[in-house]
Design a protein around this motif. Structure first.
Motif, PDB file in Angstrom:
ATOM      1  N   ASP A 102       0.732  -1.233   0.122  1.00  0.00           N
ATOM      2  CA  ASP A 102       0.151   0.004   0.057  1.00  0.00           C
ATOM      3  C   ASP A 102       0.770   1.124  -0.034  1.00  0.00           C
ATOM      4  OD1 ASP A 102      -1.562   2.108   0.399  1.00  0.00           O
ATOM      5  OD2 ASP A 102      -2.711   1.127   2.098  1.00  0.00           O
TER       6      ASP A 102
ATOM      7  N   ALA B 142       0.583   3.497   3.187  1.00  0.00           N
ATOM      8  CA  ALA B 142       0.666   2.985   4.230  1.00  0.00           C
ATOM      9  C   ALA B 142       1.731   3.632   5.150  1.00  0.00           C
ATOM     10  CB  ALA B 142       1.461   1.271   4.363  1.00  0.00           C
TER      11      ALA B 142
ATOM     12  N   LYS C  75       4.753   4.847   7.693  1.00  0.00           N
ATOM     13  CA  LYS C  75       6.002   4.176   7.958  1.00  0.00           C
ATOM     14  C   LYS C  75       6.611   4.859   9.018  1.00  0.00           C
ATOM     15  CE  LYS C  75       7.117   2.990   2.996  1.00  0.00           C
ATOM     16  NZ  LYS C  75       5.476   3.029   2.400  1.00  0.00           N
TER      17      LYS C  75
ATOM     18  N   GLN D 111      -5.230   1.144  12.448  1.00  0.00           N
ATOM     19  CA  GLN D 111      -4.582   1.162  11.322  1.00  0.00           C
ATOM     20  C   GLN D 111      -3.097   1.304  11.312  1.00  0.00           C
ATOM     21  OE1 GLN D 111      -6.371   1.587   8.225  1.00  0.00           O
ATOM     22  NE2 GLN D 111      -4.913   2.178   6.919  1.00  0.00           N
TER      23      GLN D 111
ATOM     24  N   PHE E  60       0.065  -1.843  10.314  1.00  0.00           N
ATOM     25  CA  PHE E  60       1.404  -1.765   9.497  1.00  0.00           C
ATOM     26  C   PHE E  60       2.587  -1.422  10.279  1.00  0.00           C
ATOM     27  CE2 PHE E  60      -1.998   0.210   6.939  1.00  0.00           C
ATOM     28  CZ  PHE E  60      -1.701  -0.593   5.669  1.00  0.00           C
TER      29      PHE E  60
ATOM     30  N   ARG F 233      -1.301  -6.924   6.270  1.00  0.00           N
ATOM     31  CA  ARG F 233      -1.471  -6.274   7.557  1.00  0.00           C
ATOM     32  C   ARG F 233      -1.466  -7.037   8.649  1.00  0.00           C
ATOM     33  NH1 ARG F 233      -6.535  -3.533   6.775  1.00  0.00           N
ATOM     34  NH2 ARG F 233      -6.091  -2.757   8.780  1.00  0.00           N
TER      35      ARG F 233
END
Length: 1366
Positions: A99, A102, A104, A488, A492, A610
């Motif tokens: 993604d 996403a 980081k 969320q 990640f 994920r």
């Protein structure tokens, strides 16, 4: 995502017409094993090459050397990896999308967090054993060390320090010197011994534990085995075996409860080593002069604690004496333990936090522990708070569930006072849902004197011991921390702060600071142990003196877990010499060295790239109202891999009064909640009846055992909801049908020619060149005339022999007898039936010679016979209707039958028929003894000889017209292929009503003159050995049977081979055993049959199959001198795209196909595209078209000649040999040139039948063959006895017969869904579980799937359960 997929697809454009290897690979095409290696296509050998082909040309060389040369010339096999290139990388990529948005991690690389220096308080004992000696021999030896609360709420057993010292010394003495006075299995210091004590007997356990420490033995505490089927018991056995345990210590009361054999011995538990059980009660005292052995070295093992993996495997964590002491000192310092304090313990004292605090630290500090067994907690959840109130206890060791239970026991709250409590240790504080329990508990009990700073969550693991603990009474800015984090972000692996009340946030509490004398780092979850950034979630690792040492006997795993060397980002090791121990906990470090845990490695599920934690999912499930449908603590969440991605399964126990409707409402709410909060789909949600989930000894859920039972289909859920449609996102891309830029058949053909692909066509030997036995056909050309001719030339030759179920001859007829009997039937038809030439006559007979005589009787008077199976007495209703339909559709003007069948037709069961009358019925039991004045001669070969009616696999009743010419041509073809002469004996064990069975029973022996042994399949049901005994007795070389008969023999005679051998059954005489079929050969059944009966001398080369269909009843048949039947392995995924790609045996997704016998003489086949009618090449799957003299003349229908008939019997190719006329078989298949050489010296072309065109299931543009999916379903659970699949409104429907109890029905649903998804990459839409016998099977043993589909749509299946997958 779309860009990514576009990049992937660009490799495979433009379409490759020959095989399905991507353009990106420079592999040789895999479609043809012969031409693959030589650089030249077939038929294009260079001249020099063809000279050298037979060895060295001019020189004569011995065969041996020639063979060797040819072997050396044969190219080497391709290297193995090429067979097994992962053709599913696209599924893997789709399962782990990258993604771009996403989050980081952006923080700095972390530095180790150090605890303060460990200050050892003055006056502590030198070691843990010394503590027992000190407190037990001092003036305060009467001080209690342990007290147990019993089931009645009374404080029963109490142990003083003095008693602890004397009992443990007594045990140590007996263990070392006498081992119970029986001298069995000597134990030496350093040996491991099992401690088997129940949860309500901490006193005996404590004595035994300290006895082992004093004697230098290594205690291995385990759970009490309650039955041979305990969850995880086998793994405990493995642990004991690997630790070399041969002695188990237990109490008398506990030993009484352990299961025994009738002889009084302890039963042998699965996987356990042989143990000597040593009872630790009532032992003799040691003599005065006995000395405790000297102290052992600090690095020797003190005890072994077991640790359970995600998959349920158990490993023993070794804790050394120095680590045990360091751990006690650390906890004493962190928790401020002092002598004489009272602690209340609710935990399991045999392991982890319970063991460390209630057994080790308590004794080390001279404290008093009140133990509350789990059984008491269940009866009185507030008992632990009452004990705190009563004894003014300052310490309580609990789990968050005890806080929750305590909150619910409101009626007991009024007398509770928690003022004395300075440390409420929450052992599972690392669990994300402990926070709400702690908060609610504080809110209610702050008014009862509970101090907020007394609540101390801790984090621990068997490998790293205590990781961190919140200190009681430690003030300061960073003493306590909370984080509201974005789910969320966590998925990640990144720490991001969220709003306080957001639905998608997770609130975490800290688990305290790094312990004194320890260091903590966080390392990445995957790959090498790189340090994480400060805002990144990773695995917490601990270094220091108080950690586990190793897994007993598992060196490799030990290095990976206990000897971790963290790496900096540039791959250099971190400064400092310490090695770290992995804790198995996932988290990050907050400000001031606070440890935050957000999950565990065992609970980690990586779904579509994920990360999710099982505990978070459970917390969400628990939040779904109303909770009244399920039990709060009885939820299991795990994942398992299907189609290259983890799939989440949630299993809960439902309450007994919960209706199916309520449970489904609750389940759908759970799906929505998990989807909205975690943005992940649940694959399977199952509810089981109360108390059905496997339990751990302390009543929790045994997760690995639950998962194992779920995957093997033995969990027996009461409700199941599967959601593959919503959560499987990585299915292969659908096959697109190109309409705009349509590639026509001519272009395809040009493409094939350019690429050097052979066009698929093949033919049997030429019939025109074959002379018959007696010159240029001296005997007549039509079958009725041949019988008359045989009756006059070889009148006494026995031609038919019918056997009964005992193997005795029921009837036998010579040529003359058959002719006379047929004449009499002819007379009956003329005199009583007033038959006219061309009238149709229905023959309704059981299998036997009467049927054959009646058949020729019809031919003798110019009538057209129609053979019909008689109704079945056990199933009159449907079978009488079928008989009536065939009589009506065939327009039969008269019925011939025997008395018993006529009774059935006319019996009171006529109520099944709608009052219609039968056609006139003639009984052939007593025939007029007259001769026919003349025998009818057909004027032309095209005249119809007989009608052949059959119910196809699609449930359609189809009648075909067989002309006189076709009938004799068929017989000649079989005679030549199988070398059938009058001296031969042929055994037939199949039904005589249609197709090749009819031709073999009725026509073949009359035409070729051989004797036929007739064995009705119904008799084989009564006596399974009948057919093979007859074959052996009559020394039969050629025998024909059906799959039904072969299955009866394989299943019914599996255990009787030796008995048959003793009876002298010998099958070495059999040259060909042909299964007559209209389907893809059943390779498994034929090979099982061959293997099973090879013990009776059956040659493995003998068994083969034939292939026929409605337009031509015998296309392929294994002949006497044909090459052995070949098998190939094709790629299932190519087959979905109508491509044929050969792979090696054992390759992933390979399907084994056997050729269907050899093409009969005079038969020509081509493979054509069923839609465009263009001729296919060898590498394509297409419809088999056939051209030959014995093709049927057309369908016989009520409506005369309809359009479909013309298309089926007069099809023409649009490319290739366009002028020729073929009949379309309706079956898909392909041709393959093999390496075998035929009798005429040509290379042999094999015909492979894949399946009926009408039955294929088209899903997402791809073609699936039902039998392949059915084979997968049959393999997935032992209770599935039969299965059929079909499609309905773009959904795949699977109907399975359950051979078991109804409560097992729902076990099948997840297994079927996952197996079909994994093997065929297609989602099952509906699963229907029915009783055995519901799937309809026709007389040839073929499933009638369309018939079943009609029953499903009309709701007539009476299913046990229907599951609709979402």
């Amino acid at each position: 995502m779309t860009d990514l997929m576009r990049n992937i697809t660009s490799f495979s454009q433009p379409p490759d017409v020959t095989n399905n290897t991507g353009g990106g690979n420079n592999r040789p095409p895999r479609d043809d094993r012969i031409t693959r290696y030589s650089g030249l296509a077939p038929g294009r050998q260079s001249s020099s090459d063809s000279e050298n082909w037979r060895g060295t040309g001019r020189w004569k060389v011995s065969n041996k050397i020639q063979q060797l040369l040819n072997t050396l010339k044969r190219p080497k096999r391709r290297p193995l990896p090429e067979f097994y290139l992962d053709d599913e990388e696209d599924l893997e990529i789709a399962a782990n999308p990258k993604d771009p948005n996403a989050p980081k991690p952006e923080g700095m690389v972390m530095t180790p967090a150090r605890g303060e220096q460990l200050v050892i308080p003055a006056g502590l004992p030198r070691s843990v054993e010394d503590a027992v000696y000190r407190y037990g021999s001092s003036s305060g030896y009467k001080a209690p060390v342990a007290t147990i609360l019993d089931a009645n709420g009374k404080l029963s057993v109490s142990l003083t320090y003095g008693k602890l010292l004397s009992r443990s010394q007594k045990m140590a003495y007996n263990l070392l010197t006498r081992l119970g006075g029986r001298g069995e299995g000597n134990v030496m210091p350093g040996d491991r011994v099992a401690l088997v004590y129940p949860n309500n007997d901490p006193v005996s356990f404590m004595c035994a534990f300290y006895a082992c420490l004093q004697a230098g033995l290594v205690p291995v505490p385990i759970e009490v085995p309650l039955s041979r089927r305990d969850a995880g018991s086998q793994q405990i056995g493995f642990l004991l075996g690997s630790c070399g345990v041969s002695v188990a210590l237990t109490s008398e009361a506990c030993f009484k409860g352990i299961p025994k054999t009738s002889a009084g011995e302890v039963v042998s538990f699965k996987g356990w080593p042989k143990l000597t059980w040593f009872i630790t009660d009532h032992l003799p005292k040691p003599p005065k002069d006995w000395q405790i052995p000297p102290r052992h070295s600090d690095d020797s093992a003190a005890y072994i604690e077991y640790s359970t993996d995600k998959d349920g495997s158990v490993k023993g964590v070794v804790v050394t004496r120095s680590a045990m002491l360091a751990h006690c000192r650390t906890l004493t310092s962190a928790c401020n333990y002092t002598e004489g304090e009272v602690a209340v313990c609710v935990l399991d004292f045999k392991r982890e936090v319970g063991l460390w605090h209630s057994m080790l630290c308590s004794v080390f500090n001279g404290m008093h522990v009140i133990f509350i067994p789990y059984s008491v907690m269940k009866v009185n959840p507030a008992s632990w708070m009452q004990m705190i109130t009563r004894f003014k206890a300052s310490i309580a060791i609990v789990k968050s569930r005890d806080l929750h239970w305590g909150l619910l026991a409101t009626k007991d709250h009024k007398d509770v006072s928690l003022q004395s409590l300075r440390l409420l240790l929450v052992a599972d504080g690392a669990n994300p849902w402990s926070l709400s329990s702690c908060d609610q508990f504080l809110a209610v009990f702050q008014s009862k004197g509970l101090r907020p700073d007394a609540i101390c969550p801790c984090a621990s693991s068997p490998e790293a011991l205590t990781v961190s603990v919140r200190r009681p009474g430690h003030g300061g800015a960073n003493a306590v921390g909370r984080g509201v984090l974005s789910m969320q972000g966590l998925s990640f692996g990144v720490v991001r702060v969220d709003q306080e009340n957001s639905l998608t946030s997770l609130t975490l509490q800290d688990c305290g600071q790094v312990l004194p004398g320890a260091m903590i780092v966080v390392i990445k979850l995957e790959g090498l142990p790189f340090l994480c950034r400060t805002d990144e979630v990773g695995e917490i690792c601990v270094a220091g003196g108080a950690v586990g040492d190793q897994y007993w006997g598992l060196q490799g795993m030990t290095n990976n877990t206990f000897k971790v060397q963290p790496l900096m980002l540039d791959s250099t090791p971190m400064n400092g010499t310490s090695t770290y121990v992995r804790t198995g906990l996932l988290g990050f470090l907050g400000p001031g060295g606070l440890v935050f845990v957000c999950g565990s490695r065992d609970g980690l599920m990586t779904v579509t790239g994920r990360k999710h934690n099982t505990d978070d999912i459970i917390a969400t499930v628990l939040a779904v109202e109303p909770m009244k449908f399920i039990y709060r603590g009885r939820i299991a969440v795990f994942s398992h891999k299907v189609l290259r991605d983890e799939r989440i399964c949630v299993i809960a126990e439902q309450r007994p009064d919960c209706s199916e409707e309520e449970s489904f409402q609750w389940m759908s709410r759970v799906l929505q909640a998990v989807d909205s909060i975690h943005q992940v789909g649940i694959y399977c949600l199952a509810l089981v009846p109360p108390n059905h989930l496997p339990k751990t000894p302390l009543g929790g859920i045994h997760l690995s055992e639950t998962r194992k039972k779920f995957l093997e289909g033995s969990l027996h859920p009461a409700n199941v909801l599967m959601c593959p449609h919503t959560c499987v996102t990585n299915l292969p891309k659908p096959r697109e049908v190109h309409h705009g830029n349509y590639v026509g058949p001519a272009s395809v053909m040009v493409g094939n020619l350019v690429q050097g692909n052979r066009l698929a066509s093949a033919q049997g030997r030429d019939m025109g060149l074959m002379d018959d036995e007696d010159g240029m056909r001296r005997h007549p050309q039509f079958i009725a005339d041949i019988l008359k001719w045989r009756a006059s030339t070889t009148e006494n030759h026995e031609i038919l022999t019918l056997l009964n179920s005992k193997g005795q001859v029921a009837t036998s007829l010579t040529c003359a007898q058959l002719h006379k009997k047929a004449e009499r039937v002819g007379c009956l038809l003329l005199e009583k039936g007033h038959i006219n030439t061309g009238d149709h006559v229905a023959l309704i007979y059981p299998p036997g010679v009467d049927l054959i005589a009646a058949f020729y009787g019809c031919l003798y008077v110019g009538a057209v016979p129609v053979t019909i199976r008689p109704p079945h007495p056990q199933n009159l209703q449907s079978t009488v209707n079928t008989v009536r339909t065939v009589v009506e559709v065939s327009k039969s003007s008269i019925i011939l039958s025997t008395l018993t069948v006529i009774k059935l037709l006319k019996s009171k069961e006529e109520k099944f028929d709608s009052g219609k009358k039968w056609a006139p019925i003639l009984d052939t039991d007593d025939l007029p003894k007259k001769r026919l004045p003349s025998i009818y001669k057909a004027p032309t070969p095209e005249m119809i000889a007989y009608l052949d009616f059959s119910v196809s696999t699609t449930g359609m009743l189809a009648g075909i017209k067989m002309s006189h010419g076709a009938a004799t041509s068929l017989c000649l073809s079989m005679k030549v292929a199988c070398e059938l002469y009058p001296s031969r004996v042929v055994a037939l064990c199949l039904d005589p009503y249609c197709g090749l069975g009819l031709a073999l029973w009725v026509l073949s022996s009359v035409y070729s003159g051989h004797q036929s042994i007739l064995i009705p399949p119904g008799e084989v049901e009564l006596n399974p050995s009948l057919w093979l005994s007859a074959v052996s007795q009559y020394k039969v070389r050629d025998t024909f049977c059906s799959y039904g008969v072969m299955e009866l023999c394989t299943k019914g005679l599996g255990s009787s081979i030796t008995a048959l051998k003793q009876r002298g059954v010998n099958l070495a005489c059999v040259r060909t055993c042909v299964v007559v079929a209209e389907e893809r050969p059943r390779v498994q059944l034929t090979s099982s049959f061959s293997k099973l009966f090879s013990g009776l001398g059956l040659s493995p080369r003998a068994v083969s199959t034939s292939f026929g269909c409605r337009v031509n009843v015998a296309i392929c048949l294994q002949g006497a001198s044909s090459p052995d039947p070949t098998t190939v392995f094709v790629d299932l995924r190519s087959l979905r795209h109508d491509r044929v790609t050969l792979v090696e045996r054992g390759a992933p997704h390979s399907l084994c196909l056997m050729e269907s016998g050899k093409l009969l003489p005079g038969v020509k086949v081509v493979i054509a595209n069923p839609d465009t009618k263009g001729q296919c090449s060898d590498s394509h799957l297409g419809e088999i078209w056939v051209q030959c003299n014995h093709n049927a003349s057309g369908y016989f229908t009520v409506y005369g000649d309809d359009g479909t008939s013309n298309d089926h019997f007069n099809a023409q190719l649009v490319t290739g040999s366009t002028g020729e006329v073929y009949a379309r078989t309706g079956y898909l298949g392909f041709l393959r040139r093999t390496e075998s050489v035929q009798a005429d010296g040509e290379l042999h072309d094999a015909v492979f039948v894949v399946g009926a065109l009408d039955e294929t299931v088209i899903l997402r543009g791809m073609r699936y063959h039902p039998i392949d999916i059915e084979m997968t379903v049959m393999r997935c659970h032992k209770k599935i006895s039969e299965c059929a699949v079909f499609s309905w409104t773009n959904l795949l429907v699977v109907v399975v017969e359950l051979d078991g109890a109804e409560y097992e029905a729902l076990d099948l649903v997840p297994l079927i869904t996952s197996s079909v998804l994994e093997e065929h990459q297609v989602i099952v839409g509906v699963i229907v579980v029915v009783d055995p016998g519901v799937v309809p099977i026709n007389s040839r043993g073929e499933k009638q799937r369309m018939h079943l589909r009609d029953g499903f749509l009309a709701d007539q299946l009476d299913p046990i359960y229907v599951a609709y997958n979402m």
